[in-house]
Design a protein around this motif. Structure first.
Motif, PDB file in Angstrom:
ATOM      1  N   VAL A  81    -107.795 -32.939 -29.262  1.00 26.72           N
ATOM      2  CA  VAL A  81    -107.724 -33.148 -27.811  1.00 26.72           C
ATOM      3  C   VAL A  81    -106.267 -33.100 -27.356  1.00 26.72           C
ATOM      4  N   GLN A  82    -105.390 -33.765 -28.102  1.00 24.85           N
ATOM      5  CA  GLN A  82    -103.955 -33.778 -27.760  1.00 24.85           C
ATOM      6  C   GLN A  82    -103.370 -32.372 -27.843  1.00 24.85           C
ATOM      7  N   LEU A  83    -103.751 -31.613 -28.860  1.00 25.63           N
ATOM      8  CA  LEU A  83    -103.263 -30.243 -29.001  1.00 25.63           C
ATOM      9  C   LEU A  83    -103.692 -29.378 -27.821  1.00 25.63           C
ATOM     10  N   ARG A  84    -104.927 -29.535 -27.369  1.00 26.99           N
ATOM     11  CA  ARG A  84    -105.383 -28.765 -26.196  1.00 26.99           C
ATOM     12  C   ARG A  84    -104.548 -29.121 -24.967  1.00 26.99           C
ATOM     13  N   LEU A  85    -104.226 -30.398 -24.795  1.00 32.24           N
ATOM     14  CA  LEU A  85    -103.371 -30.821 -23.679  1.00 32.24           C
ATOM     15  C   LEU A  85    -101.984 -30.191 -23.806  1.00 32.24           C
ATOM     16  N   TYR A  86    -101.420 -30.237 -25.007  1.00 35.49           N
ATOM     17  CA  TYR A  86    -100.105 -29.624 -25.218  1.00 35.49           C
ATOM     18  C   TYR A  86    -100.135 -28.132 -24.916  1.00 35.49           C
ATOM     19  N   ARG A  87    -101.188 -27.448 -25.313  1.00 32.20           N
ATOM     20  CA  ARG A  87    -101.281 -25.999 -25.055  1.00 32.20           C
ATOM     21  C   ARG A  87    -101.302 -25.714 -23.555  1.00 32.20           C
ATOM     22  N   THR A  88    -102.083 -26.474 -22.816  1.00 33.07           N
ATOM     23  CA  THR A  88    -102.150 -26.301 -21.363  1.00 33.07           C
ATOM     24  C   THR A  88    -100.793 -26.554 -20.728  1.00 33.07           C
ATOM     25  N   GLU A  89    -100.154 -27.652 -21.121  1.00 35.50           N
ATOM     26  CA  GLU A  89     -98.838 -27.982 -20.576  1.00 35.50           C
ATOM     27  C   GLU A  89     -97.812 -26.907 -20.933  1.00 35.50           C
ATOM     28  N   TRP A  90     -97.864 -26.402 -22.175  1.00 39.70           N
ATOM     29  CA  TRP A  90     -96.914 -25.377 -22.599  1.00 39.70           C
ATOM     30  C   TRP A  90     -97.104 -24.092 -21.796  1.00 39.70           C
ATOM     31  N   GLU A  91     -98.345 -23.694 -21.575  1.00 40.94           N
ATOM     32  CA  GLU A  91     -98.601 -22.479 -20.800  1.00 40.94           C
ATOM     33  C   GLU A  91     -98.023 -22.597 -19.389  1.00 40.94           C
ATOM     34  N   ASN A  92     -98.220 -23.739 -18.747  1.00 42.88           N
ATOM     35  CA  ASN A  92     -97.666 -23.952 -17.405  1.00 42.88           C
ATOM     36  C   ASN A  92     -96.136 -23.940 -17.426  1.00 42.88           C
ATOM     37  N   TYR A  93     -95.569 -24.690 -18.349  1.00 44.47           N
ATOM     38  CA  TYR A  93     -94.122 -24.820 -18.451  1.00 44.47           C
ATOM     39  C   TYR A  93     -93.466 -23.480 -18.770  1.00 44.47           C
ATOM     40  N   SER A  94     -93.957 -22.806 -19.810  1.00 45.11           N
ATOM     41  CA  SER A  94     -93.316 -21.562 -20.245  1.00 45.11           C
ATOM     42  C   SER A  94     -93.457 -20.450 -19.208  1.00 45.11           C
ATOM     43  N   SER A  95     -94.570 -20.418 -18.492  1.00 47.59           N
ATOM     44  CA  SER A  95     -94.715 -19.373 -17.466  1.00 47.59           C
ATOM     45  C   SER A  95     -93.735 -19.599 -16.319  1.00 47.59           C
ATOM     46  N   LYS A  96     -93.493 -20.851 -15.937  1.00 41.51           N
ATOM     47  CA  LYS A  96     -92.515 -21.145 -14.866  1.00 41.51           C
ATOM     48  C   LYS A  96     -91.104 -20.782 -15.305  1.00 41.51           C
ATOM     49  N   ILE A  97     -90.749 -21.110 -16.527  1.00 35.65           N
ATOM     50  CA  ILE A  97     -89.417 -20.788 -17.035  1.00 35.65           C
ATOM     51  C   ILE A  97     -89.250 -19.271 -17.139  1.00 35.65           C
ATOM     52  N   SER A  98     -90.274 -18.578 -17.616  1.00 33.15           N
ATOM     53  CA  SER A  98     -90.206 -17.115 -17.715  1.00 33.15           C
ATOM     54  C   SER A  98     -90.017 -16.477 -16.357  1.00 33.15           C
ATOM     55  N   LEU A  99     -90.686 -16.995 -15.339  1.00 33.44           N
ATOM     56  CA  LEU A  99     -90.500 -16.471 -13.984  1.00 33.44           C
ATOM     57  C   LEU A  99     -89.076 -16.671 -13.502  1.00 33.44           C
ATOM     58  N   LEU A 100     -88.515 -17.847 -13.795  1.00 26.79           N
ATOM     59  CA  LEU A 100     -87.129 -18.102 -13.392  1.00 26.79           C
ATOM     60  C   LEU A 100     -86.168 -17.134 -14.096  1.00 26.79           C
ATOM     61  N   PHE A 101     -86.354 -16.946 -15.385  1.00 27.96           N
ATOM     62  CA  PHE A 101     -85.477 -16.050 -16.132  1.00 27.96           C
ATOM     63  C   PHE A 101     -85.626 -14.600 -15.691  1.00 27.96           C
ATOM     64  N   SER A 102     -86.834 -14.200 -15.331  1.00 32.30           N
ATOM     65  CA  SER A 102     -87.048 -12.807 -14.950  1.00 32.30           C
ATOM     66  C   SER A 102     -86.505 -12.499 -13.557  1.00 32.30           C
ATOM     67  N   GLY A 103     -86.379 -13.524 -12.730  1.00 34.08           N
ATOM     68  CA  GLY A 103     -85.907 -13.319 -11.375  1.00 34.08           C
ATOM     69  C   GLY A 103     -86.931 -12.675 -10.467  1.00 34.08           C
ATOM     70  N   GLU A 104     -88.148 -12.519 -10.934  1.00 33.40           N
ATOM     71  CA  GLU A 104     -89.184 -11.849 -10.154  1.00 33.40           C
ATOM     72  C   GLU A 104     -89.717 -12.685  -9.003  1.00 33.40           C
ATOM     73  N   GLU A 105     -89.849 -13.976  -9.231  1.00 35.75           N
ATOM     74  CA  GLU A 105     -90.494 -14.824  -8.236  1.00 35.75           C
ATOM     75  C   GLU A 105     -89.868 -16.202  -8.289  1.00 35.75           C
ATOM     76  N   SER A 106     -89.770 -16.837  -7.141  1.00 33.37           N
ATOM     77  CA  SER A 106     -89.265 -18.206  -7.123  1.00 33.37           C
ATOM     78  C   SER A 106     -90.430 -19.183  -7.208  1.00 33.37           C
ATOM     79  N   ILE A 107     -90.130 -20.342  -7.713  1.00 36.72           N
ATOM     80  CA  ILE A 107     -91.162 -21.358  -7.893  1.00 36.72           C
ATOM     81  C   ILE A 107     -91.252 -22.231  -6.667  1.00 36.72           C
TER      82      ILE A 107
END
Length: 107
Positions: A81-107
């Motif tokens: 259960v904890q791993l599933r929570l971590y995966r969800t949180e990681w997907e949200n976090y990493s996608s926001k950081i990737s958007l910032l690095f790419s410069g494509e879209e602001s958060i």
């Protein structure tokens, strides 16, 4: 690696590694598998394993291997259960950081 690895990320990585083996896996192999993603020493890893055991995310058992006992770690239902929570949180976090690095879209 220039980025610090916090406790939650280490926990998530260890749970992900252990979850890949249905019957569990042992400390040295966990260290080797974690090192495929991040650099970590055994002295850092074993406190993580103890913390995850204390939090009922991992269970432990011993098996004989070459005349010696080898300690195995297996993910528990709570750990899954904890791993599933971590995966969800990681997907949200990493996608926001990737958007910032790419410069494509602001958060």
């Amino acid at each position: 690696m220039v980025f610090n690895t916090g406790a939650a990320l280490l926990d998530a990585i260890v749970l992900a590694v252990v979850s890949k083996e249905e019957d569990g896996t042992y400390g040295y192999k966990i260290t080797q598998d974690v090192r495929k993603a991040i650099e970590v020493s055994e002295s850092t890893l074993y406190p993580v394993l103890r913390r995850l055991m204390k939090d009922d995310c991992l269970e432990v058992y011993d098996l004989e291997c070459g005349g010696r006992n080898r300690r195995y770690y297996k993910i528990t239902e709570r750990g899954d259960v904890q791993l599933r929570l971590y995966r969800t949180e990681w997907e949200n976090y990493s996608s926001k950081i990737s958007l910032l690095f790419s410069g494509e879209e602001s958060i």
